[in-house]
Design a protein around this motif. Structure first.
Motif, PDB file in Angstrom:
ATOM      1  N   SER A   1       0.826  -1.211   0.000  1.00 43.41           N
ATOM      2  CA  SER A   1       0.000   0.000   0.000  1.00 43.41           C
ATOM      3  C   SER A   1       0.863   1.264   0.000  1.00 43.41           C
ATOM      4  CB  SER A   1      -0.948   0.007   1.202  1.00 43.41           C
ATOM      5  OG  SER A   1      -0.235   0.193   2.403  1.00 43.41           O
TER       6      SER A   1
ATOM      7  N   GLY B   1       2.541   1.396  -3.556  1.00 44.72           N
ATOM      8  CA  GLY B   1       1.545   1.606  -4.605  1.00 44.72           C
ATOM      9  C   GLY B   1       1.625   0.564  -5.700  1.00 44.72           C
ATOM     10  N   SER B   2       2.262  -0.544  -5.419  1.00 45.14           N
ATOM     11  CA  SER B   2       2.404  -1.607  -6.406  1.00 45.14           C
ATOM     12  C   SER B   2       2.066  -2.939  -5.745  1.00 45.14           C
ATOM     13  CB  SER B   2       3.845  -1.640  -6.929  1.00 45.14           C
ATOM     14  OG  SER B   2       4.055  -2.780  -7.710  1.00 45.14           O
TER      15      SER B   2
END
Length: 181
Positions: free
Chosen positions: A108, A111-112
């Protein structure tokens, strides 16, 4: 003759090394002692600190030899022949759950959804060591299968360093894992 200052008078009454060596709760075992003066009054409010040392180093060597001997034999076997299946730390369900939470948090933040396998392995090793040996000094090795602890505590680590040649223990990591939270 000049008058003595207050500090010089107190210095005359200061205990000698011989007197300090016999002060303590149990003078028969007190080998080293020290004096600590308070900040407010040099010498007058002195407190005796006693540091006990073992009576017989031969007795201690026998005790530590019975505890450390098998550890050294195991460590040398592992470092020479490689770890066996029973040498690895067991991964409990709680450790796996915590690692999954850590990785979800990392995903989280990054972001991947994809993290490298090294991140998973490193996090698993950290959590595993914390669960089993959090807050203790240890010597361990890691590989793709898991973590193998070779020595626990400074006495065992010291003997490992002194008795196993560097060429055999190059891969050993020394540390104190975080306490399990």
């Amino acid at each position: 003759m000049a008058e003595k200052t207050q500090i010089e008078e107190k210095a005359e009454n200061w205990p000698t090394d011989q007197q300090r060596a016999t002060v303590g709760p149990d003078p028969s075992t007190a080998k080293t002692t020290g004096m600590m003066a308070t900040d407010t009054d040099f010498g007058r409010s002195a407190t005796t600190l006693t540091f006990k040392t073992p009576e017989s180093s031969a007795e201690n060597d026998e005790t530590s030899q019975t505890e450390i001997g098998p550890m050294l034999a195991r460590a040398e076997r592992i470092l020479t022949q490689g770890p066996g299946a029973n040498d690895y730390l067991l991964v409990e369900a709680t450790v796996r759950t915590e690692v999954d939470h850590d990785l979800e948090y990392a995903r989280s933040r990054v972001g991947s959804p994809d993290l490298s396998p090294e991140v998973h392995a490193r996090q698993l090793h950290q959590r595993l060591l914390a669960a089993h040996y959090g807050g203790q000094n240890i010597a361990y090795i890691t590989d793709t299968t898991g973590v193998v602890v070779l020595a626990v505590g400074l006495d065992q680590i010291n003997r490992l360093i002194n008795e196993i040649p560097y060429s055999k223990r190059k891969s050993v990591v020394f540390g104190a894992p975080d306490v399990w939270w």
